[in-house]
Structures are given as structure tokens and as C-alpha cells.
Design an enzyme around this catalytic site. Structure first.
Site, short mmCIF file in Angstrom:
data_model
loop_
_atom_site.label_atom_id
_atom_site.label_comp_id
_atom_site.label_asym_id
_atom_site.label_seq_id
_atom_site.Cartn_x
_atom_site.Cartn_y
_atom_site.Cartn_z
N ASP A 91 12.64 23.13 26.00
CA ASP A 91 12.01 22.89 24.34
C ASP A 91 13.35 21.96 23.64
O ASP A 91 14.04 23.05 23.15
CB ASP A 91 11.28 23.93 23.69
CG ASP A 91 10.30 24.54 24.04
OD1 ASP A 91 10.01 24.23 25.26
OD2 ASP A 91 9.75 25.37 23.43
N LYS A 153 5.80 19.21 20.42
CA LYS A 153 5.64 20.63 19.66
C LYS A 153 6.05 20.72 18.09
O LYS A 153 7.09 19.85 17.75
CB LYS A 153 7.21 21.46 20.37
CG LYS A 153 7.11 23.05 19.81
CD LYS A 153 8.22 23.65 20.68
CE LYS A 153 8.44 25.06 19.80
NZ LYS A 153 9.66 25.82 20.74
N LYS A 182 2.07 22.06 21.57
CA LYS A 182 2.68 23.48 21.33
C LYS A 182 2.72 23.53 19.98
O LYS A 182 3.39 22.78 19.32
CB LYS A 182 3.90 23.59 22.01
CG LYS A 182 4.34 25.10 21.73
CD LYS A 182 5.79 25.32 22.74
CE LYS A 182 6.40 26.55 22.27
NZ LYS A 182 7.56 26.91 23.12
#
Length: 229
Positions: A91, A153, A182
């Protein structure tokens, strides 16, 4: 939605600056027990965690975290090092200043360079929606869709806010291809989790959902004020 289905979408997360190996190990144990999608932990613990869990659960870590303003080369090194140590998912945080400066090509190039460093592993792109305008969120949805990344995300969980339904409203119509979502930060109840999943998220970044389920199993009152993530 059944609780097990929610848990299967959760990246069970411990990213506190004071997290110890005992905290990480507890996260790993719970992630395995509740069949979470992954455990998201600091990069410095990935090698030790991989030795501990083997192939029982995917390991996720964060790079350029939480501010995103390290160089592309530094982020790519972080990603490659994490993969070498056993990370299955990365991430990354974008350079938010570049977005404010409208340096879109630099952002796209950085995402793709980091994806190369991931060597086939999943890459999720954190854009920190709480500090962006609607226009900037839409632009990032378009950029991530054009990139080689797998997910967009919402948040680090370390800024002024986390995922919101407004983020989902902006993401869903502006993402293309196979880019997934996400939602992370501030997801504090099973109802929140279900709402984000029904709105289009494929993953949830949170430490709270597992804690809630454990409390339910013990017949305790839920207390979700202990973590911003």
C-alpha cells in the site's frame, strides 16, 4: 451480509508507531483465526512475520507512509525490500503535493515504477481523500485506473479523516478497467463495513472489525475508540 464475508475483505491492520512484536503477533494470530484478507503491518516486521505465519495469511505493508513525499526511487526501494522480505501486498501513499501542483504524469509514473518493484504483488494506491477536493479525488480515480496498480485506497488513517461515503460516490463512476477500491480509516462498526462493501469496496483497512467480533464472542459491549485505523 454474514460476518465471515465481511472479515474475508478485511486487511487486519496494526500500524501504530508504538506497535511491538507482541502487537504484530496478536494481529497475525487474529488475522489467521478470522480468515481475513491480509494483515497489514509495518515493513520492519515483515520478515519476522513471514517466518511466523508462513503461507497461512498474506502479508501487506505500507511504503512512503504516511506522508507520501519521499522520492520515487526511495518508494520503489521500500517496495522491493518489502517483497524480498515476504510481503504479498503493498500500500503506497501518493505525493499529495504533486497532485495539488497538477503533476499528474509524475504521479502516474511513480505508481507504475512502484508496481514494477512489487514484482507481481498487489499494489494499492493511497490518495488521502480527506485532504483532497472532489475534483482531485476524481482525477486520482482516473490516474489510478490508467496505471498498473490494482487498487485505489482512500486513506492512511493517520490524517484528519478516513473513508467516507462521498469517497465511494466519487470513486465508483470514475474508475475503469479492473481497478478495485480499498476503504480505510475510521471504519468503526460492522454496519460501516457492510455499507462500504455494498457501495463498491473490495477491501477494508481496519483494526476494529476483528476487535468487534471478538467482543461479540465474549458477550462484551463493543468499544471502538482505541484506534483511528
Amino acid at each position: 451480509m454474514e460476518i465471515k464475508d465481511i472479515l474475508s475483505k478485511v486487511d487486519h491492520t496494526v500500524l501504530s508507531t508504538v506497535a511491538t512484536w507482541d502487537d504484530i503477533k496478536a494481529c497475525l494470530d487474529d488475522g489467521i483465526k478470522y480468515s481475513c484478507a491480509s494483515c497489514c503491518i509495518p515493513a520492519s516486521y515483515i520478515r519476522e512475520a513471514k517466518e511466523y505465519v508462513g503461507d497461512r495469511i498474506p502479508l501487506c505493508t505500507v511504503i512512503g507512509f504516511p506522508n507520501g513525499y519521499t522520492t520515487t526511487r526511495a518508494k520503489a526501494f521500500e517496495a522491493a525490500d518489502a517483497v524480498l522480505n515476504g510481503a504479498c501486498e503493498i500500500d503506497m501513499v501518493i505525493n499529495i503535493g504533486w497532485l495539488k501542483d497538477k503533476r499528474y504524469d509524475l504521479i502516474l509514473n511513480e505508481i507504475n515504477e512502484i508496481k514494477k518493484a512489487c514484482d507481481g504483488r498487489l499494489l494499492k494506491v493511497i490518495i488521502e481523500t480527506c485532504v483532497l477536493t472532489d475534483e482531485e479525488i476524481v482525477r486520482m480515480a482516473e490516474i489510478v485506473s490508467r496505471s498498473d496498480a490494482d487498487f485505489i485506497k482512500t486513506s492512511t488513517g493517520f490524517s484528519s479523516g478516513g473513508a467516507t461515503m462521498r469517497d465511494m460516490e466519487l470513486f465508483v463512476p470514475n474508475l475503469s478497467g479492473e481497478t478495485k477500491i480499498k476503504a480505510a480509516g475510521g471504519i468503526s462498526s460492522l454496519e460501516d463495513a457492510e455499507r462500504f462493501l455494498e457501495s463498491g469496496a473490495s477491501r477494508l483497512g481496519t483494526s476494529r472489525i476483528v476487535k468487534i467480533v471478538k467482543s461479540m464472542e465474549k458477550g462484551e459491549k463493543n468499544d471502538t475508540k482505541d484506534s483511528s485505523y
